[in-house]
Design a protein around this motif. Structure first.
Motif, PDB file in Angstrom:
ATOM      1  N   HIS A 133      37.677  29.864  40.578  1.00 17.77           N
ATOM      2  CA  HIS A 133      38.886  30.596  40.953  1.00 17.77           C
ATOM      3  C   HIS A 133      39.040  30.736  42.462  1.00 17.77           C
ATOM      4  O   HIS A 133      40.092  31.118  42.957  1.00 17.77           O
ATOM      5  CB  HIS A 133      38.866  31.981  40.301  1.00 17.77           C
ATOM      6  N   LYS A 134      37.958  30.400  43.204  1.00 18.74           N
ATOM      7  CA  LYS A 134      38.013  30.500  44.661  1.00 18.74           C
ATOM      8  C   LYS A 134      38.283  29.153  45.333  1.00 18.74           C
ATOM      9  O   LYS A 134      38.449  29.092  46.549  1.00 18.74           O
ATOM     10  CB  LYS A 134      36.698  31.064  45.202  1.00 18.74           C
ATOM     11  N   THR A 256      36.931  41.998  41.406  1.00 15.38           N
ATOM     12  CA  THR A 256      37.021  41.846  39.956  1.00 15.38           C
ATOM     13  C   THR A 256      36.325  40.569  39.490  1.00 15.38           C
ATOM     14  O   THR A 256      36.348  39.550  40.181  1.00 15.38           O
ATOM     15  CB  THR A 256      38.492  41.815  39.520  1.00 15.38           C
ATOM     16  N   ILE A 257      35.725  40.651  38.318  1.00 14.04           N
ATOM     17  CA  ILE A 257      35.034  39.492  37.743  1.00 14.04           C
ATOM     18  C   ILE A 257      35.977  38.717  36.836  1.00 14.04           C
ATOM     19  O   ILE A 257      36.117  37.503  36.968  1.00 14.04           O
ATOM     20  CB  ILE A 257      33.774  39.936  36.984  1.00 14.04           C
ATOM     21  N   GLY A 258      36.631  39.378  35.913  1.00 10.98           N
ATOM     22  CA  GLY A 258      37.582  38.698  35.044  1.00 10.98           C
ATOM     23  C   GLY A 258      36.908  37.996  33.877  1.00 10.98           C
ATOM     24  O   GLY A 258      35.694  37.788  33.847  1.00 10.98           O
ATOM     25  N   THR A 260      37.233  34.800  32.852  1.00  2.98           N
ATOM     26  CA  THR A 260      36.723  33.454  33.147  1.00  2.98           C
ATOM     27  C   THR A 260      35.359  33.517  33.799  1.00  2.98           C
ATOM     28  O   THR A 260      34.425  32.789  33.421  1.00  2.98           O
ATOM     29  CB  THR A 260      37.704  32.707  34.059  1.00  2.98           C
ATOM     30  N   VAL A 261      35.217  34.393  34.805  1.00  4.62           N
ATOM     31  CA  VAL A 261      33.930  34.521  35.498  1.00  4.62           C
ATOM     32  C   VAL A 261      32.867  35.075  34.546  1.00  4.62           C
ATOM     33  O   VAL A 261      31.713  34.633  34.565  1.00  4.62           O
ATOM     34  CB  VAL A 261      34.081  35.417  36.741  1.00  4.62           C
ATOM     35  N   GLY A 262      33.255  36.041  33.696  1.00  2.00           N
ATOM     36  CA  GLY A 262      32.302  36.570  32.737  1.00  2.00           C
ATOM     37  C   GLY A 262      31.796  35.510  31.777  1.00  2.00           C
ATOM     38  O   GLY A 262      30.603  35.444  31.463  1.00  2.00           O
ATOM     39  N   LEU A 263      32.702  34.639  31.321  1.00  9.51           N
ATOM     40  CA  LEU A 263      32.304  33.537  30.448  1.00  9.51           C
ATOM     41  C   LEU A 263      31.377  32.576  31.192  1.00  9.51           C
ATOM     42  O   LEU A 263      30.393  32.084  30.631  1.00  9.51           O
ATOM     43  CB  LEU A 263      33.549  32.796  29.950  1.00  9.51           C
ATOM     44  N   GLY A 264      31.698  32.301  32.441  1.00 12.92           N
ATOM     45  CA  GLY A 264      30.846  31.426  33.241  1.00 12.92           C
ATOM     46  C   GLY A 264      29.451  31.988  33.414  1.00 12.92           C
ATOM     47  O   GLY A 264      28.448  31.255  33.355  1.00 12.92           O
ATOM     48  N   MET A 265      29.339  33.294  33.617  1.00  9.46           N
ATOM     49  CA  MET A 265      28.030  33.928  33.755  1.00  9.46           C
ATOM     50  C   MET A 265      27.211  33.776  32.480  1.00  9.46           C
ATOM     51  O   MET A 265      26.001  33.521  32.520  1.00  9.46           O
ATOM     52  CB  MET A 265      28.214  35.401  34.115  1.00  9.46           C
TER      53      MET A 265
END
Length: 280
Positions: A133-134, A256-258, A260-265
């Protein structure tokens, strides 16, 4: 020990958020290496630590220091300084575990099991989700892309070289030799940078953390992990660094994590678990 290493290593990008606005990257790193050397010297003297045996070991440690400190950190922060976002750099450097696995499998040094391959691919996908996302926020140029690829090559080759040629020994002495080599590479290059150190409290805090925690703690743990484990298993831990960094940024800066980022983690954690649970 691996969990502590991931936590310490993950603070590098967070610390840079405080320190980078107040100093050019190579100048900051030169100070970091110099102060780390001063910290290691009395520790080694008081502990009467045993120095590496033979000139060849000193030379091998110098090579790994130039690669894993000067090349890796210098490439990452110079790329960020020249406009590439930290997320983009993290994604590029995050290819290290996959490159390591491909290399050791190709040369036949270790057998990379199918479960390990699945784990590495899961980690790569998760890593992409965490920092993806970055990607649109940074401007990628030929120069900063080359610096990021230099960092990737340096940490990958440095890890494999150290596993192959550096014998087990006192971590403090090995780190001192590596840092001295990194300083000899970085300090002359820092003289070519524009700008000067601005001794802001944020810079002092970032430099203190970089020396006392990242270098004395994180680098020592990395060396111990490389000495004690297979290359693929050690480098797979790097997949956990960007997710852990995102979590720290959420706690410290409210980012914020969101979903998508949570799934990636979760994918990163699953990938590392698959690699570490596979047979050697």
């Amino acid at each position: 020990m691996p969990a502590v290493f991931v936590l310490i290593w993950s603070t590098g990008f967070v610390v840079a958020r405080y320190g980078m606005p107040h100093a050019p990257p190579l100048t900051f790193l030169s100070w970091r290496y110099a102060l780390s050397l001063l910290a290691f010297m009395p520790w080694i003297w008081l502990a009467r630590a045993r120095w590496p045996e033979g000139p060849s070991q000193w030379a091998h440690l110098a090579v790994t220091g130039a690669l894993m400190h000067a090349g890796y950190l210098g490439g990452v922060w110079a790329a960020v300084r020249m406009g590439m976002s930290a997320g983009t750099v993290a994604l590029i450097v995050g290819l290290q575990p996959l490159l390591t696995a491909l290399w050791v499998h190709w040369v036949g040094k270790h057998q990379v099991a199918r479960l390990q391959v699945v784990g590495l691919l899961l980690g790569l996908v998760g890593l992409g989700l965490v920092v993806g996302h970055k990607l649109s926020q940074g401007v990628v140029t030929v120069t900063n892309l080359a610096l990021a690829l230099l960092a990737l090559a340096s940490i990958t080759v440095g890890t494999l070289y150290q596993k192959r040629f550096v014998k087990s020994g006192d971590v403090r002495c090995a780190n001192l030799v590596q840092l001295a080599a990194a300083w000899l590479v970085t300090a002359p290059l820092s003289l070519l940078e524009a700008g000067q150190m601005q001794w802001h409290p944020e810079l002092i805090g970032a430099l203190s953390w970089s020396v006392l925690v990242l270098t004395l703690g994180g680098s020592s743990l990395l060396l111990l992990l490389i000495q004690g484990g297979a290359a693929t298993r050690v480098t797979s831990l790097m997949y956990l660094v960007p997710p852990c960094t995102a979590l720290l940024a959420w706690l410290l800066f409210g980012e914020t994590i969101g979903l998508t980022v949570g799934l990636g983690m979760l994918l990163c954690a699953a990938g590392v678990a698959a690699v570490l649970r596979s047979p050697s």
